[in-house]
Motif scaffolding. Structure first.
Motif, PDB file in Angstrom:
ATOM      1  N   ASP A   1      85.743  15.230   3.807  1.00  0.00           N
ATOM      2  CA  ASP A   1      85.724  16.378   4.701  1.00  0.00           C
ATOM      3  C   ASP A   1      84.304  16.913   4.838  1.00  0.00           C
ATOM      4  O   ASP A   1      83.605  17.091   3.840  1.00  0.00           O
ATOM      5  N   PRO A   2      83.878  17.198   6.054  1.00  0.00           N
ATOM      6  CA  PRO A   2      82.536  17.764   6.233  1.00  0.00           C
ATOM      7  C   PRO A   2      82.501  19.216   5.762  1.00  0.00           C
ATOM      8  O   PRO A   2      83.528  19.882   5.671  1.00  0.00           O
ATOM      9  N   ASP A   3      81.320  19.697   5.457  1.00  0.00           N
ATOM     10  CA  ASP A   3      81.124  21.084   5.064  1.00  0.00           C
ATOM     11  C   ASP A   3      81.416  21.964   6.270  1.00  0.00           C
ATOM     12  O   ASP A   3      80.844  21.768   7.338  1.00  0.00           O
ATOM     13  N   LYS A   4      82.335  22.914   6.127  1.00  0.00           N
ATOM     14  CA  LYS A   4      82.682  23.779   7.260  1.00  0.00           C
ATOM     15  C   LYS A   4      82.914  25.198   6.783  1.00  0.00           C
ATOM     16  O   LYS A   4      83.301  25.426   5.636  1.00  0.00           O
TER      17      LYS A   4
ATOM     18  N   TYR B   1      80.332  23.545  11.371  1.00  0.00           N
ATOM     19  CA  TYR B   1      80.130  22.421  10.460  1.00  0.00           C
ATOM     20  C   TYR B   1      78.667  22.219  10.080  1.00  0.00           C
ATOM     21  O   TYR B   1      77.776  22.360  10.914  1.00  0.00           O
ATOM     22  N   GLU B   2      78.470  21.820   8.812  1.00  0.00           N
ATOM     23  CA  GLU B   2      77.180  21.363   8.286  1.00  0.00           C
ATOM     24  C   GLU B   2      76.048  22.375   8.398  1.00  0.00           C
ATOM     25  O   GLU B   2      74.888  22.005   8.484  1.00  0.00           O
TER      26      GLU B   2
ATOM     27  N   LYS C   1      82.916  18.863  15.089  1.00  0.00           N
ATOM     28  CA  LYS C   1      83.164  18.216  13.809  1.00  0.00           C
ATOM     29  C   LYS C   1      82.474  16.861  13.786  1.00  0.00           C
ATOM     30  O   LYS C   1      82.661  16.051  14.699  1.00  0.00           O
TER      31      LYS C   1
ATOM     32  N   LYS D   1      83.196  10.572  10.952  1.00  0.00           N
ATOM     33  CA  LYS D   1      82.965   9.842   9.706  1.00  0.00           C
ATOM     34  C   LYS D   1      82.223   8.558  10.026  1.00  0.00           C
ATOM     35  O   LYS D   1      82.561   7.861  10.976  1.00  0.00           O
TER      36      LYS D   1
END
Length: 117
Positions: free
Chosen positions: A32-35, A70-71, A86, A89
């Motif tokens: 999971d991305p940083d959100k 995100y991010e 988002k 991947k």
């Protein structure tokens, strides 16, 4: 001579420890991305977006115009430098590109072209 050998060993231990730390962090990373949930209407040029409770992004009955960000880099209750999109991947073995097709061009050490003589 003993002092030089002792310094070399301590440097090796530090470098080896850094490698182990990097491997552990890579293994523990999630897909999971940083959100963070932010208020879209709160943008400040120097601070970014105001971080709000996650429930504002998970419920449809929110009074604020909230969205996942995100991010971004978080500073206090603010986040900046990210995106509302988002990230996809990256597929394994693709060199960091999400589609698996990297761009390859000639250059130093590319093996293309001829050597001057």
């Amino acid at each position: 001579m003993a002092d030089a050998r002792r310094q070399l060993r301590s440097g090796t231990v530090v470098l080896g420890g850094m490698g182990l730390l990097a491997a552990a962090l890579t293994a523990c990373s999630s897909d999971d991305p940083d959100k963070r949930c932010v208020d879209r209407d709160s943008y400040n040029l120097t601070k970014g977006y105001k971080v709000v409770a996650d429930k504002n992004c998970t419920t449809t009955k929110s009074s604020a115009d909230s969205a996942w960000y995100y991010e971004g880099e978080k500073r206090g209750n603010w986040v900046d430098g990210g995106s509302f999109t988002k990230p996809r991947k990256a597929s394994s073995g693709s060199g960091g590109t999400s589609g698996g097709h990297g761009v390859s061009r000639g250059g130093f050490g590319s093996g293309k072209g001829s050597s001057g003589g």
